[in-house]
Scaffold this motif. Structure first.
Motif, PDB file in Angstrom:
ATOM      1  N   MET A  43      12.545 -52.501 -90.812  1.00 42.43           N
ATOM      2  CA  MET A  43      12.576 -51.230 -89.487  1.00 42.43           C
ATOM      3  C   MET A  43      13.167 -52.171 -88.834  1.00 42.43           C
ATOM      4  O   MET A  43      13.254 -53.604 -89.113  1.00 42.43           O
ATOM      5  CB  MET A  43      11.188 -51.806 -89.127  1.00 42.43           C
ATOM      6  N   LEU A  44      14.243 -51.452 -87.797  1.00 40.36           N
ATOM      7  CA  LEU A  44      15.222 -52.071 -86.757  1.00 40.36           C
ATOM      8  C   LEU A  44      14.712 -51.430 -85.451  1.00 40.36           C
ATOM      9  O   LEU A  44      14.636 -50.057 -85.560  1.00 40.36           O
ATOM     10  CB  LEU A  44      16.467 -51.049 -87.013  1.00 40.36           C
ATOM     11  N   ARG A  45      14.677 -52.380 -84.593  1.00 43.21           N
ATOM     12  CA  ARG A  45      14.194 -51.998 -83.656  1.00 43.21           C
ATOM     13  C   ARG A  45      15.622 -52.484 -82.637  1.00 43.21           C
ATOM     14  O   ARG A  45      15.745 -53.189 -82.747  1.00 43.21           O
ATOM     15  CB  ARG A  45      13.162 -52.804 -83.181  1.00 43.21           C
ATOM     16  N   ILE A  46      15.457 -50.458 -81.704  1.00 48.71           N
ATOM     17  CA  ILE A  46      16.635 -51.141 -80.891  1.00 48.71           C
ATOM     18  C   ILE A  46      16.204 -50.586 -79.459  1.00 48.71           C
ATOM     19  O   ILE A  46      15.617 -50.359 -78.911  1.00 48.71           O
ATOM     20  CB  ILE A  46      17.366 -49.491 -81.506  1.00 48.71           C
ATOM     21  N   GLY A  47      16.945 -51.290 -78.581  1.00 50.67           N
ATOM     22  CA  GLY A  47      16.630 -51.431 -77.268  1.00 50.67           C
ATOM     23  C   GLY A  47      17.969 -50.894 -76.399  1.00 50.67           C
ATOM     24  O   GLY A  47      18.770 -51.287 -76.620  1.00 50.67           O
ATOM     25  N   LEU A  48      17.053 -49.820 -76.086  1.00 52.10           N
ATOM     26  CA  LEU A  48      17.980 -48.346 -75.082  1.00 52.10           C
ATOM     27  C   LEU A  48      17.651 -48.399 -73.302  1.00 52.10           C
ATOM     28  O   LEU A  48      16.853 -47.598 -73.270  1.00 52.10           O
ATOM     29  CB  LEU A  48      18.210 -47.161 -75.709  1.00 52.10           C
ATOM     30  N   THR A  49      18.754 -48.971 -72.802  1.00 55.77           N
ATOM     31  CA  THR A  49      18.381 -48.839 -71.614  1.00 55.77           C
ATOM     32  C   THR A  49      19.409 -48.234 -70.756  1.00 55.77           C
ATOM     33  O   THR A  49      20.725 -48.505 -71.179  1.00 55.77           O
ATOM     34  CB  THR A  49      18.217 -49.832 -71.047  1.00 55.77           C
ATOM     35  N   GLY A  50      19.669 -47.885 -69.509  1.00 51.88           N
ATOM     36  CA  GLY A  50      20.688 -47.749 -68.745  1.00 51.88           C
ATOM     37  C   GLY A  50      20.210 -47.332 -66.863  1.00 51.88           C
ATOM     38  O   GLY A  50      18.880 -46.862 -67.314  1.00 51.88           O
ATOM     39  N   GLY A  51      20.471 -47.417 -65.697  1.00 47.32           N
ATOM     40  CA  GLY A  51      20.841 -47.811 -64.736  1.00 47.32           C
ATOM     41  C   GLY A  51      20.219 -45.621 -64.831  1.00 47.32           C
ATOM     42  O   GLY A  51      20.480 -44.830 -65.422  1.00 47.32           O
ATOM     43  N   ILE A  52      19.559 -45.808 -64.073  1.00 49.73           N
ATOM     44  CA  ILE A  52      18.816 -44.467 -63.861  1.00 49.73           C
ATOM     45  C   ILE A  52      19.672 -43.402 -63.832  1.00 49.73           C
ATOM     46  O   ILE A  52      20.963 -43.596 -62.271  1.00 49.73           O
ATOM     47  CB  ILE A  52      17.844 -44.272 -62.222  1.00 49.73           C
ATOM     48  N   SER A  82      13.146 -56.605 -66.938  1.00 48.29           N
ATOM     49  CA  SER A  82      11.679 -56.833 -67.356  1.00 48.29           C
ATOM     50  C   SER A  82      12.524 -58.376 -68.616  1.00 48.29           C
ATOM     51  O   SER A  82      11.194 -58.781 -69.388  1.00 48.29           O
ATOM     52  CB  SER A  82      10.807 -56.153 -68.207  1.00 48.29           C
ATOM     53  N   GLN A  83      13.252 -59.117 -68.507  1.00 55.07           N
ATOM     54  CA  GLN A  83      13.411 -59.516 -69.369  1.00 55.07           C
ATOM     55  C   GLN A  83      13.420 -59.781 -71.125  1.00 55.07           C
ATOM     56  O   GLN A  83      13.224 -60.030 -71.344  1.00 55.07           O
ATOM     57  CB  GLN A  83      13.186 -61.712 -68.543  1.00 55.07           C
ATOM     58  N   MET A  84      13.246 -58.359 -71.264  1.00 55.14           N
ATOM     59  CA  MET A  84      13.050 -57.979 -73.175  1.00 55.14           C
ATOM     60  C   MET A  84      14.272 -58.030 -73.804  1.00 55.14           C
ATOM     61  O   MET A  84      13.929 -57.889 -75.339  1.00 55.14           O
ATOM     62  CB  MET A  84      12.395 -56.389 -72.907  1.00 55.14           C
ATOM     63  N   ALA A  85      15.770 -57.824 -73.085  1.00 56.19           N
ATOM     64  CA  ALA A  85      16.651 -57.744 -74.177  1.00 56.19           C
ATOM     65  C   ALA A  85      16.853 -58.890 -75.793  1.00 56.19           C
ATOM     66  O   ALA A  85      16.817 -58.172 -76.544  1.00 56.19           O
ATOM     67  CB  ALA A  85      17.536 -57.813 -74.186  1.00 56.19           C
ATOM     68  N   PRO A  86      15.913 -60.035 -75.556  1.00 59.21           N
ATOM     69  CA  PRO A  86      16.279 -60.772 -76.519  1.00 59.21           C
ATOM     70  C   PRO A  86      14.982 -60.259 -77.315  1.00 59.21           C
ATOM     71  O   PRO A  86      14.999 -61.070 -78.964  1.00 59.21           O
ATOM     72  CB  PRO A  86      15.703 -62.157 -75.890  1.00 59.21           C
ATOM     73  N   MET A  87      14.371 -59.322 -77.218  1.00 66.77           N
ATOM     74  CA  MET A  87      12.966 -59.271 -78.452  1.00 66.77           C
ATOM     75  C   MET A  87      13.963 -58.222 -79.032  1.00 66.77           C
ATOM     76  O   MET A  87      13.328 -57.613 -80.198  1.00 66.77           O
ATOM     77  CB  MET A  87      12.191 -58.033 -77.812  1.00 66.77           C
ATOM     78  N   ASP A 142      30.016 -65.122 -74.484  1.00 64.93           N
ATOM     79  CA  ASP A 142      29.237 -64.222 -74.455  1.00 64.93           C
ATOM     80  C   ASP A 142      28.673 -64.238 -75.002  1.00 64.93           C
ATOM     81  O   ASP A 142      27.447 -63.805 -74.867  1.00 64.93           O
ATOM     82  CB  ASP A 142      29.779 -63.158 -73.075  1.00 64.93           C
ATOM     83  N   GLN A 143      29.395 -63.431 -76.568  1.00 63.60           N
ATOM     84  CA  GLN A 143      27.919 -62.954 -76.910  1.00 63.60           C
ATOM     85  C   GLN A 143      27.066 -64.131 -78.065  1.00 63.60           C
ATOM     86  O   GLN A 143      26.286 -63.838 -78.148  1.00 63.60           O
ATOM     87  CB  GLN A 143      29.018 -62.387 -78.744  1.00 63.60           C
ATOM     88  N   ALA A 144      27.797 -64.840 -77.792  1.00 66.08           N
ATOM     89  CA  ALA A 144      27.198 -66.056 -78.782  1.00 66.08           C
ATOM     90  C   ALA A 144      25.688 -66.512 -77.401  1.00 66.08           C
ATOM     91  O   ALA A 144      24.468 -66.644 -78.068  1.00 66.08           O
ATOM     92  CB  ALA A 144      27.995 -67.767 -78.640  1.00 66.08           C
ATOM     93  N   ARG A 145      25.979 -66.670 -76.585  1.00 69.15           N
ATOM     94  CA  ARG A 145      24.505 -66.651 -75.615  1.00 69.15           C
ATOM     95  C   ARG A 145      23.401 -65.402 -75.606  1.00 69.15           C
ATOM     96  O   ARG A 145      22.121 -65.981 -76.076  1.00 69.15           O
ATOM     97  CB  ARG A 145      25.037 -66.444 -74.044  1.00 69.15           C
ATOM     98  N   ARG A 146      23.642 -64.459 -76.400  1.00 62.21           N
ATOM     99  CA  ARG A 146      23.194 -63.507 -76.247  1.00 62.21           C
ATOM    100  C   ARG A 146      22.696 -63.301 -77.185  1.00 62.21           C
ATOM    101  O   ARG A 146      21.153 -63.966 -78.072  1.00 62.21           O
ATOM    102  CB  ARG A 146      24.286 -61.825 -76.486  1.00 62.21           C
ATOM    103  N   ILE A 147      23.244 -63.818 -78.960  1.00 59.83           N
ATOM    104  CA  ILE A 147      23.106 -64.214 -79.738  1.00 59.83           C
ATOM    105  C   ILE A 147      21.687 -65.562 -79.654  1.00 59.83           C
ATOM    106  O   ILE A 147      20.537 -65.151 -80.037  1.00 59.83           O
ATOM    107  CB  ILE A 147      23.874 -64.997 -81.048  1.00 59.83           C
ATOM    108  N   LEU A 148      22.050 -66.343 -78.702  1.00 62.10           N
ATOM    109  CA  LEU A 148      21.823 -67.479 -78.801  1.00 62.10           C
ATOM    110  C   LEU A 148      19.815 -67.378 -77.752  1.00 62.10           C
ATOM    111  O   LEU A 148      18.668 -67.706 -78.163  1.00 62.10           O
ATOM    112  CB  LEU A 148      21.781 -68.873 -77.362  1.00 62.10           C
TER     113      LEU A 148
END
Length: 402
Positions: free
Chosen positions: A1-10, A118-123, A222-228
């Motif tokens: 299973m691959l879970r993708i987080g999708l978001t964007g401003g209203i 909600s700081q959910m991106a690292p999930m 910045d890419q590394a910070r997201r991975i970390l």
């Protein structure tokens, strides 16, 4: 299973991308839909909202008057936090139920309006952000959703900034054109990156970067910070520390376009405990790599061991990303073992010594003539045997410690 987080401003066009992913076969778990579901008449959620904001948020038929609630909740930060504190836990519970009902081979697209806030991106193994200029979004909200200009601007101001979204975005979809153009971007992303990513996770197949040097990319950090952040969420207390290592961690240095990360653990058995969680986070194990090449004894006062000829101390676990859009190597090493210490030392040594950088870059360019990664790595090893000694001499001279 691959879970993708999708978001964007209203008003950015997130719903258009969500629909396109659904048409491609993704299972969309829509935060907006769930948010409405958990506050329908008769629900615990609606009762709590009335207790917090009063009966004026109800329509005559007893249903939630969403514009009335928005006018109250988004006018004040404390009230917005109260709203989020009521709705978010209920939405999270319902989201978990829907995901649990999906098949193991599913691609789950979690459409979450406030994913950044909600700081959910690292999930998520992959985060997709849809963006549009704020003025464009204001016009869309007025023309298509009946907002007043004041309400539209208040809603946009209450959400994450573009800078905050860019910090967590693995994929940035710019919606400056037509809806049709955005759909084409979404479909290309699905078939060129998301579907291969899902296939790689299902098969346990990592992506191996190419032994080709590219110019230093200022976004590597910045890419590394997201991975970390993702790995810190995944590993939790089981990781002693997690670091960006290798050439991409050295500012301004040309390198392969592969991010190397070291996960330090307290004992070898912890590495095995992480395997399943790392796979779910997007990083299958590479079974064939079980150690670094042992280096000769550096005889340094700063070196972690005087017996580095003990091959067992060079063991590691190795994982690599299944995401074809971001090749990543994950080295899991034991705290204090020579390979773990040298990985940290090497970045600082290179960063502090431009002459060594130039020397190593020449070696890498020569090794890059090999068209396979194994040949590339093997060609660099003679240089590393001497570099290991020189690096620890520098550590002694400067007082460096990990």
């Amino acid at each position: 299973m691959l879970r993708i987080g999708l978001t964007g401003g209203i008003g950015a066009g997130k719903s258009t991308v969500s629909a396109a992913f659904s048409d491609c076969g993704g299972i969309v778990v829509d935060g907006d839909v769930i948010s409405r579901e958990v506050v329908e008449p008769g629900t615990e959620g609606l009762s709590k909202l009335v207790d917090a904001f009063g009966a004026q948020i109800l329509r005559p038929d007893g249903a939630l008057d969403r514009p009335a609630l928005a006018a109250i909740a988004f006018s004040d930060e404390d009230k917005r936090q109260t709203l989020n504190g009521i709705v978010h836990p209920l939405v999270a519970h319902r989201r978990s139920e829907l995901i649990a009902a999906a098949g193991e081979d599913a691609v789950i697209v979690e459409d979450i309006p406030l994913l950044v806030e909600s700081q959910m991106a690292p999930m998520f193994p992959l985060v997709v952000i849809v963006n549009a200029d704020p003025e464009v979004r204001v016009q869309r909200l007025i023309e298509h959703r009946g907002f007043t200009e004041a309400d539209a601007r208040a809603r946009i101001a209450a959400q994450a900034t573009e800078e905050q979204r860019r910090l967590v975005a693995d994929v940035w979809l710019d919606n400056a054109g037509s809806p049709g153009e955005l759909v084409e971007k979404a479909r290309d992303l699905w078939y060129q990156r998301i579907l291969p990513f899902a296939h790689n996770l299902g098969a346990g197949t990592p992506v191996h970067g190419k032994p080709e040097l590219v110019e230093a990319d200022p976004t590597w950090a910045d890419q590394a910070r997201r991975i970390l952040a993702r790995l810190n969420t995944t590993c939790g207390h089981r990781a002693v520390r997690i670091d960006h290592i290798g050439s991409t961690a050295v500012p301004g240095m040309d390198a392969k376009d592969v991010i190397d990360i070291q996960v330090t653990v307290a004992a070898p058995e912890v590495a095995g405990e992480l395997a399943g969680d790392l796979l779910r986070a997007g990083y299958p194990r590479v079974e064939g790599i079980t150690s670094d090449v042992p280096k000769a004894d550096a005889r340094s006062t700063a070196a972690p061991f005087d017996h580095t000829d003990d091959d067992s101390l060079w063991h590691k676990r190795f994982h690599a990303s299944g995401d074809p859009g971001r090749p990543t190597n994950i080295h899991i090493r034991v705290d204090g073992w020579p390979g773990q210490q040298f990985a940290l030392l090497f970045v600082d040594w290179l960063s502090a010594n431009p002459g060594v950088q130039a020397d190593y870059l020449a070696v890498k360019r020569s090794a890059a003539r090999h068209h396979d990664m194994a040949g590339y790595v093997e060609a660099k090893e003679p240089w590393f045997l001497d570099a290991y000694r020189r690096a620890w001499e520098w550590a002694d001279t400067t007082g460096w410690r990990p």
